[in-house]
Design an enzyme around this catalytic site. Structure first.
Site, PDB file in Angstrom:
ATOM      1  N   GLU A 104       0.817  -1.203   0.000  1.00  0.00           N
ATOM      2  CA  GLU A 104       0.000   0.000   0.000  1.00  0.00           C
ATOM      3  C   GLU A 104       0.858   1.263   0.000  1.00  0.00           C
ATOM      4  O   GLU A 104       1.952   1.283   0.576  1.00  0.00           O
ATOM      5  CB  GLU A 104      -0.945  -0.026   1.203  1.00  0.00           C
ATOM      6  CG  GLU A 104      -1.957  -1.157   1.055  1.00  0.00           C
ATOM      7  CD  GLU A 104      -2.959  -1.262   2.195  1.00  0.00           C
ATOM      8  OE1 GLU A 104      -4.126  -1.544   1.900  1.00  0.00           O
ATOM      9  OE2 GLU A 104      -2.585  -1.081   3.361  1.00  0.00           O
ATOM     10  N   CYS A 124       6.596  -7.303   6.914  1.00  0.00           N
ATOM     11  CA  CYS A 124       7.700  -6.803   7.738  1.00  0.00           C
ATOM     12  C   CYS A 124       8.056  -7.892   8.732  1.00  0.00           C
ATOM     13  O   CYS A 124       7.186  -8.598   9.235  1.00  0.00           O
ATOM     14  CB  CYS A 124       7.275  -5.538   8.478  1.00  0.00           C
ATOM     15  SG  CYS A 124       8.634  -4.748   9.388  1.00  0.00           S
ATOM     16  N   GLY A 172       6.790  -2.185   5.935  1.00  0.00           N
ATOM     17  CA  GLY A 172       8.176  -2.655   5.914  1.00  0.00           C
ATOM     18  C   GLY A 172       9.137  -1.772   6.684  1.00  0.00           C
ATOM     19  O   GLY A 172       8.817  -0.669   7.107  1.00  0.00           O
ATOM     20  N   GLU A 173      10.337  -2.303   6.860  1.00  0.00           N
ATOM     21  CA  GLU A 173      11.414  -1.574   7.530  1.00  0.00           C
ATOM     22  C   GLU A 173      12.411  -1.155   6.443  1.00  0.00           C
ATOM     23  O   GLU A 173      13.142  -1.997   5.898  1.00  0.00           O
ATOM     24  CB  GLU A 173      12.075  -2.493   8.575  1.00  0.00           C
ATOM     25  CG  GLU A 173      13.409  -2.011   9.109  1.00  0.00           C
ATOM     26  CD  GLU A 173      13.391  -0.581   9.656  1.00  0.00           C
ATOM     27  OE1 GLU A 173      12.490  -0.238  10.420  1.00  0.00           O
ATOM     28  OE2 GLU A 173      14.299   0.189   9.286  1.00  0.00           O
ATOM     29  N   SER A 204      11.942   6.360   8.059  1.00  0.00           N
ATOM     30  CA  SER A 204      11.525   6.040   9.423  1.00  0.00           C
ATOM     31  C   SER A 204      12.004   4.627   9.719  1.00  0.00           C
ATOM     32  O   SER A 204      11.769   3.711   8.939  1.00  0.00           O
ATOM     33  CB  SER A 204      10.001   6.121   9.525  1.00  0.00           C
ATOM     34  OG  SER A 204       9.578   5.751  10.818  1.00  0.00           O
ATOM     35  N   SER A 226      11.458   5.202  15.396  1.00  0.00           N
ATOM     36  CA  SER A 226      10.294   4.714  16.149  1.00  0.00           C
ATOM     37  C   SER A 226      10.752   4.267  17.523  1.00  0.00           C
ATOM     38  O   SER A 226      11.099   3.098  17.721  1.00  0.00           O
ATOM     39  CB  SER A 226       9.663   3.546  15.389  1.00  0.00           C
ATOM     40  OG  SER A 226       9.197   4.001  14.151  1.00  0.00           O
ATOM     41  N   LEU A 227      10.745   5.190  18.477  1.00  0.00           N
ATOM     42  CA  LEU A 227      11.265   4.858  19.809  1.00  0.00           C
ATOM     43  C   LEU A 227      10.206   4.140  20.648  1.00  0.00           C
ATOM     44  O   LEU A 227      10.420   3.030  21.118  1.00  0.00           O
ATOM     45  CB  LEU A 227      11.757   6.139  20.488  1.00  0.00           C
ATOM     46  CG  LEU A 227      12.630   5.955  21.712  1.00  0.00           C
ATOM     47  CD1 LEU A 227      13.862   5.107  21.422  1.00  0.00           C
ATOM     48  CD2 LEU A 227      13.066   7.312  22.277  1.00  0.00           C
ATOM     49  N   HIS A 228       9.090   4.783  20.855  1.00  0.00           N
ATOM     50  CA  HIS A 228       7.892   4.174  21.467  1.00  0.00           C
ATOM     51  C   HIS A 228       7.997   3.764  22.936  1.00  0.00           C
ATOM     52  O   HIS A 228       6.984   3.446  23.564  1.00  0.00           O
ATOM     53  CB  HIS A 228       7.387   2.974  20.655  1.00  0.00           C
ATOM     54  CG  HIS A 228       7.078   3.279  19.231  1.00  0.00           C
ATOM     55  ND1 HIS A 228       6.535   4.472  18.819  1.00  0.00           N
ATOM     56  CD2 HIS A 228       7.238   2.553  18.086  1.00  0.00           C
ATOM     57  CE1 HIS A 228       6.373   4.456  17.500  1.00  0.00           C
ATOM     58  NE2 HIS A 228       6.793   3.310  17.033  1.00  0.00           N
ATOM     59  N   ASN A 303      -3.399   3.850  16.210  1.00  0.00           N
ATOM     60  CA  ASN A 303      -4.481   3.585  15.267  1.00  0.00           C
ATOM     61  C   ASN A 303      -4.840   2.105  15.334  1.00  0.00           C
ATOM     62  O   ASN A 303      -3.972   1.259  15.086  1.00  0.00           O
ATOM     63  CB  ASN A 303      -4.040   3.937  13.841  1.00  0.00           C
ATOM     64  CG  ASN A 303      -3.773   5.425  13.691  1.00  0.00           C
ATOM     65  OD1 ASN A 303      -4.624   6.243  13.992  1.00  0.00           O
ATOM     66  ND2 ASN A 303      -2.566   5.769  13.257  1.00  0.00           N
TER      67      ASN A 303
HETATM   68  N1  SAH Z   1       9.474   0.253   9.934  1.00  0.00           N
HETATM   69  C1  SAH Z   1       9.488   1.697   9.995  1.00  0.00           C
HETATM   70  C2  SAH Z   1       8.295   2.320   9.274  1.00  0.00           C
HETATM   71  C3  SAH Z   1       7.030   1.955   9.998  1.00  0.00           C
HETATM   72  S1  SAH Z   1       5.556   2.847   9.885  1.00  0.00           S
HETATM   73  C4  SAH Z   1       9.509   2.125  11.449  1.00  0.00           C
HETATM   74  O1  SAH Z   1       9.349   1.283  12.311  1.00  0.00           O
HETATM   75  O2  SAH Z   1       9.696   3.305  11.717  1.00  0.00           O
HETATM   76  C5  SAH Z   1       5.740   4.425  10.516  1.00  0.00           C
HETATM   77  C6  SAH Z   1       5.325   4.669  11.970  1.00  0.00           C
HETATM   78  O3  SAH Z   1       4.020   4.169  12.327  1.00  0.00           O
HETATM   79  C7  SAH Z   1       6.304   3.991  12.916  1.00  0.00           C
HETATM   80  O4  SAH Z   1       6.668   4.918  13.903  1.00  0.00           O
HETATM   81  C8  SAH Z   1       5.439   2.909  13.516  1.00  0.00           C
HETATM   82  O5  SAH Z   1       5.936   2.473  14.741  1.00  0.00           O
HETATM   83  C9  SAH Z   1       4.101   3.587  13.601  1.00  0.00           C
HETATM   84  N2  SAH Z   1       2.997   2.655  13.833  1.00  0.00           N
HETATM   85  C10 SAH Z   1       2.958   1.321  13.618  1.00  0.00           C
HETATM   86  N3  SAH Z   1       1.771   0.816  13.973  1.00  0.00           N
HETATM   87  C11 SAH Z   1       1.014   1.839  14.420  1.00  0.00           C
HETATM   88  C12 SAH Z   1      -0.339   1.966  14.887  1.00  0.00           C
HETATM   89  N4  SAH Z   1      -1.132   0.916  14.953  1.00  0.00           N
HETATM   90  N5  SAH Z   1      -0.773   3.189  15.246  1.00  0.00           N
HETATM   91  C13 SAH Z   1       0.033   4.277  15.154  1.00  0.00           C
HETATM   92  N6  SAH Z   1       1.296   4.231  14.689  1.00  0.00           N
HETATM   93  C14 SAH Z   1       1.795   3.026  14.328  1.00  0.00           C
END
Ligand code: SAH
Length: 371
Positions: A104, A124, A172-173, A204, A226-228, A303
């Site tokens: 997508e 991924c 994907g990464e 990202s 993507s730290l989280h 989301n």
């Molecule tokens: N693999 C890359 C690109 C991923 S998508 C990465 O990890 O950065 C881009 C962002 O969306 C990333 O920060 C990812 O962690 C975040 N993401 C993934 N699932 C999500 C969700 N369900 N709700 C909100 N953000 C999400």
């Protein structure tokens, strides 16, 4: 499945698909036809600036060369399976990449810019707990033609609306498909192709440290990480790649990366998961990691997607979290969800992953996918 369905159509016909070939490869290709290097620039201008996909229409190439090109090469876009439009103007394409798989691509219009979010892999392997793509498992890396093809498909359809920014935030990464992603980045930055500035192309990553250090040397485009989670114990669970590349190593690599960045700031993405990573203590821990560093934080409200086990933090909690960050001297913003009515928001992209290998970091990743 018969083996030949796995072969790209371009290779079956014995022709080389030049879509997505970076400038140096095109120079080499024209060299093999005994042509001068400037032919590469001519082709890129037709292809990426005028969006012409037919060699026959490239009138500043001689008739002989046009015929030769048509005999040995092609400019083939992947096939679009469907396009959906969100009430907020976001658009999502489902793109066939062969073998019954699809990825997508999402366009997000804003008042002063138009951002295209591209996919870099079918599925991924990183298996992040909160991500729809991760749940699909991994099938394969996309080729440069398939990644750049997403940009071409979107720009052809959106014209005259320009795509001003490209983010590798789709499925994907991107750093796990390093070579093909970098080929595409070179074309996006090249003045004879898309000519985008480095600040307008963002990778990202979930934190592939060796590739991040390599990227710092090879192309200093904008970086989002993507730290989280602010502590390893939690990040190990949410973003399993952390077990291989923990927070301290990742941040070290980010600060090195920031040294070469024009903007000198790395964006840290932080997903807001109710009761998981959204307390005031988490905000303070996060601030401590990033204070006085070239960093800003982008909070992403979670989301949901079918089967997801998390809930998004309440707005008041997100507000409190951002206030804590700001009062600790951290620049922070909240990412507004776009296109969530068509499952086009962050983390909702699922495509169609024909999951023959079912590789996930949580099961067994090493040795199959380079991390
Ligand atoms: N693999 C890359 C690109 C991923 S998508 C990465 O990890 O950065 C881009 C962002 O969306 C990333 O920060 C990812 O962690 C975040 N993401 C993934 N699932 C999500 C969700 N369900 N709700 C909100 N953000 C999400």
């Amino acid at each position: 499945m018969p083996a030949d369905t796995l072969v790209e159509p371009a290779l079956k016909a014995g022709k080389r698909n030049l879509l997505g070939s970076p400038p140096d490869e095109l120079v080499e290709f024209f060299g093999s036809l005994n042509q001068k290097p400037f032919r590469a620039r001519q082709l890129m201008r037709w292809l990426y600036q005028r969006k012409v996909l037919d060699f026959g229409a490239m009138t500043d190439l001689s008739a002989g060369l046009r015929a030769e090109l048509a005999a040995v090469a092609e400019l083939t876009l992947p096939r679009v399976l469907s396009v959906e439009a969100s009430a907020d103007g976001t658009r999502k394409w489902l793109i066939d990449v062969g073998g019954a798989q699809a990825v997508e691509t999402v366009f997000i219009p804003e008042p002063n810019r138009g951002t295209l979010c591209v996919s870099s892999q079918a599925g991924c392997a990183l298996d992040c707990a909160f991500c729809a793509t991760g749940q699909q498992g991994f099938n394969r890396n996309l080729t440069a033609a398939e990644i750049l093809g997403q940009v071409m498909i979107a720009s052809l359809e959106l014209a005259p609306t320009p795509i001003t920014n490209i983010v590798f935030m789709g499925m994907g990464e991107p750093l796990a498909n390093y070579d093909n992603v970098v080929k595409v980045v070179k074309l996006l930055l090249d003045d004879f192709s898309f000519g985008l500035s480095r600040r307008r192309v963002t990778i990202s990553t979930a934190g592939l440290v060796p590739q991040l250090l390599r990227l710092a040397k090879e192309c200093n485009i904008a970086l989002a990480v993507s730290l989280h989670a602010p502590i390893d114990e939690l990040r190990d669970k949410l973003v399993p790649i952390n077990r291989i590349h923990p927070i301290a190593k990742l941040l070290d690599a980010c600060w090195q990366y920031a040294e070469v960045l024009a903007s000198r700031q790395v964006t840290f993405e932080y997903i807001m998961l109710q009761g998981v990573n959204d307390s005031t203590l988490h905000a303070k821990q996060l601030a401590k990691l990033l204070v006085n560093r070239p960093a800003k934080v982008n909070l992403i409200p979670f989301n949901p997607f079918p089967g997801s086990e998390f809930r998004c933090s309440e707005p008041a909690i997100i507000d409190q979290f951002i206030q804590t960050l700001r009062s600790s001297g951290i620049v922070a913003t909240i990412r507004r969800a776009r296109g969530d009515d068509i499952a086009a928001a962050c983390g909702q992209l699922a495509g169609r992953v024909n999951d023959r290998r079912k590789v996930k970091l949580g099961d067994k990743l090493l040795g199959v996918v380079s991390v």
